[in-house]
Write a protein that holds these residues in place. Structure first.
Motif, PDB file in Angstrom:
ATOM      1  N   ALA A 121       0.849  -0.880  -0.383  1.00  0.00           N
ATOM      2  CA  ALA A 121      -0.067   0.048   0.243  1.00  0.00           C
ATOM      3  C   ALA A 121       0.861   1.400   0.400  1.00  0.00           C
ATOM      4  N   ALA A 122       2.088   0.662   0.416  1.00  0.00           N
ATOM      5  CA  ALA A 122       2.885   2.679   0.640  1.00  0.00           C
ATOM      6  C   ALA A 122       3.550   2.648  -0.632  1.00  0.00           C
ATOM      7  N   VAL A 123       3.798   1.724  -1.640  1.00  0.00           N
ATOM      8  CA  VAL A 123       4.018   1.758  -2.898  1.00  0.00           C
ATOM      9  C   VAL A 123       3.165   2.059  -3.273  1.00  0.00           C
ATOM     10  N   ASP A 124       1.976   1.176  -3.237  1.00  0.00           N
ATOM     11  CA  ASP A 124       1.329   2.133  -4.208  1.00  0.00           C
ATOM     12  C   ASP A 124       1.181   3.761  -4.035  1.00  0.00           C
ATOM     13  N   LYS A 125       0.956   3.820  -2.552  1.00  0.00           N
ATOM     14  CA  LYS A 125       1.457   5.573  -2.419  1.00  0.00           C
ATOM     15  C   LYS A 125       2.547   6.352  -3.420  1.00  0.00           C
ATOM     16  N   LEU A 126       4.086   6.203  -2.907  1.00  0.00           N
ATOM     17  CA  LEU A 126       4.724   6.198  -3.183  1.00  0.00           C
ATOM     18  C   LEU A 126       4.727   6.717  -5.194  1.00  0.00           C
ATOM     19  N   ILE A 127       4.600   5.789  -5.638  1.00  0.00           N
ATOM     20  CA  ILE A 127       4.552   5.520  -6.766  1.00  0.00           C
ATOM     21  C   ILE A 127       3.192   6.507  -7.397  1.00  0.00           C
ATOM     22  N   ASP A 128       2.143   7.170  -6.364  1.00  0.00           N
ATOM     23  CA  ASP A 128       1.034   8.059  -7.206  1.00  0.00           C
ATOM     24  C   ASP A 128       1.676   9.484  -6.272  1.00  0.00           C
ATOM     25  N   MET A 129       2.896   9.882  -5.695  1.00  0.00           N
ATOM     26  CA  MET A 129       2.783  10.806  -5.439  1.00  0.00           C
ATOM     27  C   MET A 129       4.716  11.313  -6.465  1.00  0.00           C
ATOM     28  N   GLY A 130       4.393   9.949  -7.190  1.00  0.00           N
ATOM     29  CA  GLY A 130       5.949   9.984  -9.004  1.00  0.00           C
ATOM     30  C   GLY A 130       7.121   9.840  -8.741  1.00  0.00           C
ATOM     31  N   ALA A 131       7.059   8.777  -7.343  1.00  0.00           N
ATOM     32  CA  ALA A 131       8.120   8.496  -7.081  1.00  0.00           C
ATOM     33  C   ALA A 131       8.584   6.953  -8.082  1.00  0.00           C
ATOM     34  N   THR A 132       9.675   5.546  -7.716  1.00  0.00           N
ATOM     35  CA  THR A 132      10.261   4.800  -8.075  1.00  0.00           C
ATOM     36  C   THR A 132      10.182   4.120  -7.509  1.00  0.00           C
ATOM     37  N   CYS A 133       9.742   2.640  -7.444  1.00  0.00           N
ATOM     38  CA  CYS A 133       9.925   1.484  -6.676  1.00  0.00           C
ATOM     39  C   CYS A 133      11.071   0.885  -7.385  1.00  0.00           C
ATOM     40  N   ILE A 134      11.517  -0.774  -6.958  1.00  0.00           N
ATOM     41  CA  ILE A 134      11.763  -1.696  -7.527  1.00  0.00           C
ATOM     42  C   ILE A 134      11.737  -3.103  -6.703  1.00  0.00           C
ATOM     43  N   GLY A 135      10.938  -3.835  -7.085  1.00  0.00           N
ATOM     44  CA  GLY A 135      11.421  -5.345  -7.006  1.00  0.00           C
ATOM     45  C   GLY A 135      11.439  -6.425  -7.841  1.00  0.00           C
ATOM     46  N   GLY A 136      12.095  -6.812  -6.976  1.00  0.00           N
ATOM     47  CA  GLY A 136      12.598  -8.687  -7.252  1.00  0.00           C
ATOM     48  C   GLY A 136      12.855  -9.895  -7.548  1.00  0.00           C
ATOM     49  N   GLU A 137      13.148 -10.604  -6.716  1.00  0.00           N
ATOM     50  CA  GLU A 137      12.998 -11.743  -6.283  1.00  0.00           C
ATOM     51  C   GLU A 137      12.464 -12.352  -7.195  1.00  0.00           C
ATOM     52  N   LEU A 138      12.537 -12.567  -8.643  1.00  0.00           N
ATOM     53  CA  LEU A 138      12.178 -12.848  -9.231  1.00  0.00           C
ATOM     54  C   LEU A 138      11.556 -14.827  -9.207  1.00  0.00           C
ATOM     55  N   PHE A 139      12.530 -15.927  -8.683  1.00  0.00           N
ATOM     56  CA  PHE A 139      11.481 -17.243  -8.243  1.00  0.00           C
ATOM     57  C   PHE A 139      10.740 -17.206  -7.423  1.00  0.00           C
ATOM     58  N   GLU A 140      10.718 -16.121  -6.742  1.00  0.00           N
ATOM     59  CA  GLU A 140       9.056 -15.975  -6.081  1.00  0.00           C
ATOM     60  C   GLU A 140       8.237 -15.216  -5.826  1.00  0.00           C
ATOM     61  N   LEU A 141       7.917 -15.066  -7.828  1.00  0.00           N
ATOM     62  CA  LEU A 141       7.222 -14.903  -8.619  1.00  0.00           C
ATOM     63  C   LEU A 141       6.390 -16.431  -9.354  1.00  0.00           C
ATOM     64  N   LEU A 142       7.202 -16.930  -8.957  1.00  0.00           N
ATOM     65  CA  LEU A 142       6.308 -18.962  -9.398  1.00  0.00           C
ATOM     66  C   LEU A 142       5.009 -19.239  -9.419  1.00  0.00           C
ATOM     67  N   GLY A 143       3.792 -18.786 -10.466  1.00  0.00           N
ATOM     68  CA  GLY A 143       2.664 -18.455  -9.572  1.00  0.00           C
ATOM     69  C   GLY A 143       1.516 -17.757  -9.992  1.00  0.00           C
ATOM     70  N   CYS A 144       2.521 -16.027 -10.033  1.00  0.00           N
ATOM     71  CA  CYS A 144       1.888 -14.874 -10.065  1.00  0.00           C
ATOM     72  C   CYS A 144       1.629 -14.267 -10.981  1.00  0.00           C
ATOM     73  N   GLN A 145       2.230 -15.410 -11.927  1.00  0.00           N
ATOM     74  CA  GLN A 145       2.141 -14.934 -13.995  1.00  0.00           C
ATOM     75  C   GLN A 145       0.716 -14.121 -13.622  1.00  0.00           C
ATOM     76  N   LYS A 146       0.021 -14.501 -14.064  1.00  0.00           N
ATOM     77  CA  LYS A 146      -1.055 -13.488 -14.508  1.00  0.00           C
ATOM     78  C   LYS A 146      -1.879 -12.364 -14.040  1.00  0.00           C
ATOM     79  N   VAL A 147      -1.246 -12.440 -12.093  1.00  0.00           N
ATOM     80  CA  VAL A 147      -1.518 -11.069 -11.572  1.00  0.00           C
ATOM     81  C   VAL A 147      -0.521 -10.252 -12.428  1.00  0.00           C
TER      82      VAL A 147
END
Lengths: 103, 392
Positions: free
Chosen positions: B166-192
């Protein structure tokens, strides 16, 4: 169609189901012990159904799961990399052990 | 919302003034530490993959990228002198940013003692340079914030990940940049992820890089941990469930692109918004990966692990009442018993982001940072698995 237990729930207890904004969705009667952090079925889940949590698929049910049952490795499998059967047994054994200890 | 930072010659903004000493080979680690011990803001980054270049290009790229990170005010690069990587290979590109960079080749200046003496003189010059810097006000939209989790427990999926998301969403709305990673732990998230990707081409890149990670970590016959029994006893049933819980910390905004880290290049975000990246799931290596992408700070969801790194300050967000201690920066345990909402917790997180941007140290900053881990993909494994990066 699952909710996560925020406290240990005994068989026969009724749990309140909260939405993220802390309003109440409804109640569910626990048919068995649901440990803290584990999932309870809030609707009947027939065998072979994609199980939804957070609105996304977390796996497929491997048997019929009545409303109020524990939803976990013994009745759900992954659609990508599943847990080996021996490990599943160990997980369920540890959960039963925690229940007996009264955790 | 504004924060006070330091404008670098290349237009980036630093929230710290770190003096980075890069040991181009492990032989220089001792020299670097002998110099660093007399300077509070000195940080040592050692290449312990040895002094040879072939096979270690990704590490060389990271050394340079970390030197360019906006939290680094000035750099000293030290090499022994008998390796394939010379200090100018690292210093030249860092110097193009306009920040002060010095180099020492130990054998050329006459050995360890002379290197420590000369290095100390250089650090004194850098310290003087930093003393003359003045902070200015900048909007929060100039911040680049990394997002990572460590040691998932039940509270991660319910409290810390959603409130950080929720904080990341707010930061993006304020024009900031956020970066996520850890691609192995995105298995199964492909639809989203497909629904969030800003274009089909972006989703294709995301898919390919997730598949690369899946292959690296599921080599048949090796016993690589992806989910512990503890995760499961704690309630996580499948890797998809774990990943989807972890995905929550990335918020709901469109994914502009996926930033790559490889032997040929390291991406930095050009436009504001949310990005995925090849930041590793391994915590120490992730800190340096985030630094390579130009991140200012990291939002870190956990039970109670006190992870920090000395270049990109880490804000630890915990929802676990039993494990909470004074290493933690933001307490979101109230979500677990309903006494706090995800929305109000996310506001606490934003407040902490501004504090840290303004120079207020995190709970363990300066007290016990983790070492800087340089993690790279092994080119031999890449070749054997036939993996390749996505073209730019």
């Amino acid at each position: 169609m699952v909710a996560t237990a925020l406290e240990n729930t005994k068989a026969g207890e009724t749990a309140e189901i909260y939405l993220p904004d802390n309003t109440i969705l409804g109640n569910v009667l626990a048919l068995e012990y649901i440990p803290f952090g584990n999932k309870i079925a809030i609707y009947d889940i027939p065998k072979g159904t994609k199980v939804l949590k957070y609105g996304a698929e977390i796996g497929v049910s491997t048997e019929d799961i009545p409303k109020g049952s524990l939803v976990h490795v013994h009745n759900v499998k992954s659609q990508t990399v599943d847990i080996p059967p021996a490990i599943k047994e160990e997980i369920m054994r540890q959960i039963r052990e925690k229940q007996e200890r009264g955790a | 919302m504004n924060f006070k930072g330091y404008l670098r010659p290349d237009g980036t903004i630093g929230i710290r003034n770190k003096l980075l000493i890069i040991g181009v080979d492990e032989c220089c680690e001792g020299i670097a530490r002998s110099i660093a011990k007399n300077f509070d803001d000195a940080v040592v980054l050692t290449n312990w993959y040895t002094c040879m270049l072939g096979g270690n290009e990704e590490t060389l790229n990271q050394l340079i990228a970390v030197g360019k990170n906006p939290n680094v005010a000035g750099v000293l690069v030290i090499a022994m002198g008998c390796g394939s990587i010379g200090p100018s290979d690292v210093a030249r590109e860092i110097g193009e940013t306009g920040k002060p960079v010095y180099t020492i080749t130990c054998q050329k200046v006459g050995g360890t003692r002379k290197s420590v003496q000369l290095g100390t003189e250089y650090l004194n010059k850098l310290k003087e340079y930093v003393g003359g810097l003045e902070s200015q006000e900048f909007p929060i939209s100039r911040l680049i914030v990394g997002v990572k989790c460590g040691g998932s427990d039940t509270s991660s999926g319910i409290a810390s990940n959603p409130s950080v998301g929720a904080a990341v969403d707010k930061l993006i709305d304020m024009g900031a940049t956020c970066i996520g990673g850890e691609l192995f732990e995105l298995l199964g998230c492909q639809k989203v992820l497909e629904a969030r990707a800003s274009s089909p081409a972006v989703f294709e890149r995301i898919n390919q890089l997730i598949e690369n990670e899946r292959q690296r970590w599921s080599v048949e016959g090796t016993d690589v941990e992806t989910m512990s029994i503890g995760n499961c006893v704690g309630g996580i049933t499948t890797i998809e469930e774990k990943s989807l819980g972890a995905l929550h910390k990335t918020g709901t905004k469109p994914i502009i692109d996926i930033l790559q880290i490889n032997k040929d290049f390291i991406d930095t975000p050009k436009d504001p918004g949310f990005y995925l990246s090849e930041v590793t799931m391994l915590c120490g290596g992730a800190g340096v990966n985030f630094a390579s992408h130009g991140a200012h700070m990291i939002l870190w969801t956990s039970g109670a692990a006190g992870f920090n790194n000395p270049i990109v300050p880490v804000i630890r967000v915990s929802g676990n009442k039993d494990l909470f201690n004074d290493d933690m920066d933001v307490d979101v345990t109230g979500i677990m018993d309903g006494s706090e909402t995800i929305d109000s917790a996310s506001d606490k997180i934003i407040d902490k982001v501004i504090d840290v941007a303004n120079g207020i140290p995190t709970q363990i900053e300066g007290i016990g940072e983790s070492t800087l881990t340089l993690y790279q993909k092994d080119q031999r494994l890449e070749k054997l698995l036939n993996l390749s990066c996505c073209s730019k």
